[in-house]
Write an enzyme that holds these catalytic residues in place. Structure first.
Site, PDB file in Angstrom:
ATOM      1  CD  GLU A  27      -1.621  12.006  11.744  1.00 56.21           C
ATOM      2  OE1 GLU A  27      -1.965  12.973  11.135  1.00 56.21           O
ATOM      3  OE2 GLU A  27      -2.199  11.701  12.804  1.00 56.21           O
ATOM      4  CG  HIS A  28       2.112  14.514  12.815  1.00 55.53           C
ATOM      5  ND1 HIS A  28       0.959  14.695  13.079  1.00 55.53           N
ATOM      6  CD2 HIS A  28       2.070  15.239  11.637  1.00 55.53           C
ATOM      7  CE1 HIS A  28       0.009  15.070  12.295  1.00 55.53           C
ATOM      8  NE2 HIS A  28       0.668  15.274  11.256  1.00 55.53           N
ATOM      9  CG  ASP A  61      -0.531  19.458  10.468  1.00 49.25           C
ATOM     10  OD1 ASP A  61      -0.166  18.355   9.858  1.00 49.25           O
ATOM     11  OD2 ASP A  61      -1.249  19.141  11.630  1.00 49.25           O
ATOM     12  CG  HIS A 120      -6.477 -16.638 -14.046  1.00 47.36           C
ATOM     13  ND1 HIS A 120      -7.852 -16.184 -14.898  1.00 47.36           N
ATOM     14  CD2 HIS A 120      -6.557 -15.262 -13.323  1.00 47.36           C
ATOM     15  CE1 HIS A 120      -8.221 -14.884 -14.481  1.00 47.36           C
ATOM     16  NE2 HIS A 120      -7.362 -14.539 -13.540  1.00 47.36           N
TER      17      HIS A 120
END
Length: 131
Positions: A27-28, A61, A120
């Site tokens: 995340e960081h 943040d 289809h």
């Protein structure tokens, strides 16, 4: 792993650390190394990169500008932090000519049949038979 300067070291080179980080997709990612800008291009999976000691994740943040809504749980491999693109509406547009339909239509019909979507497949095949 080796013990170096009181810190646990899992890899021998920064390139190995970046490869490991890309697999983990944090995340960081705090990039606190000599000349961090030299390594930015190698980072492909991170929610946010915090460059150098003066760029703590908490500032990112709250006040540096990026969104606090970040991809967690290694989802940075395929996802981005919340950004302006998340608020845009996109419409796909498909406009084929007969030659392109003849080229890619048979593969689409095979895929449709493999999925069990015979209507289809028939819609494509009927158009291909018109030629």
């Amino acid at each position: 792993s080796l013990e170096a300067h009181g810190a646990l070291v899992l890899v021998d080179r920064i390139e190995e650390a970046i490869a490991l980080s890309n697999l983990y997709a944090p995340e960081h990612l705090s990039l606190v190394v000599r000349d961090p800008w030299a390594f930015i291009g190698g980072i492909t999976n991170a929610g946010g990169i915090f460059v150098g000691e003066a760029s703590p994740e908490a500032v990112g943040d709250y006040t540096a500008g990026p969104s606090h809504v970040m991809p967690t749980g290694s989802t940075a491999r395929f996802s981005s932090p919340l950004n302006v693109n998340d608020f845009l509406k996109v419409i796909s547009l498909v406009a084929l000519n007969r030659a392109t339909l003849a080229q890619i239509g048979p593969a689409a019909a095979r895929i449709a049949r493999a999925e069990g979507l015979t209507a289809h497949a028939r819609a494509i095949e009927a158009r291909l038979e018109q030629d």
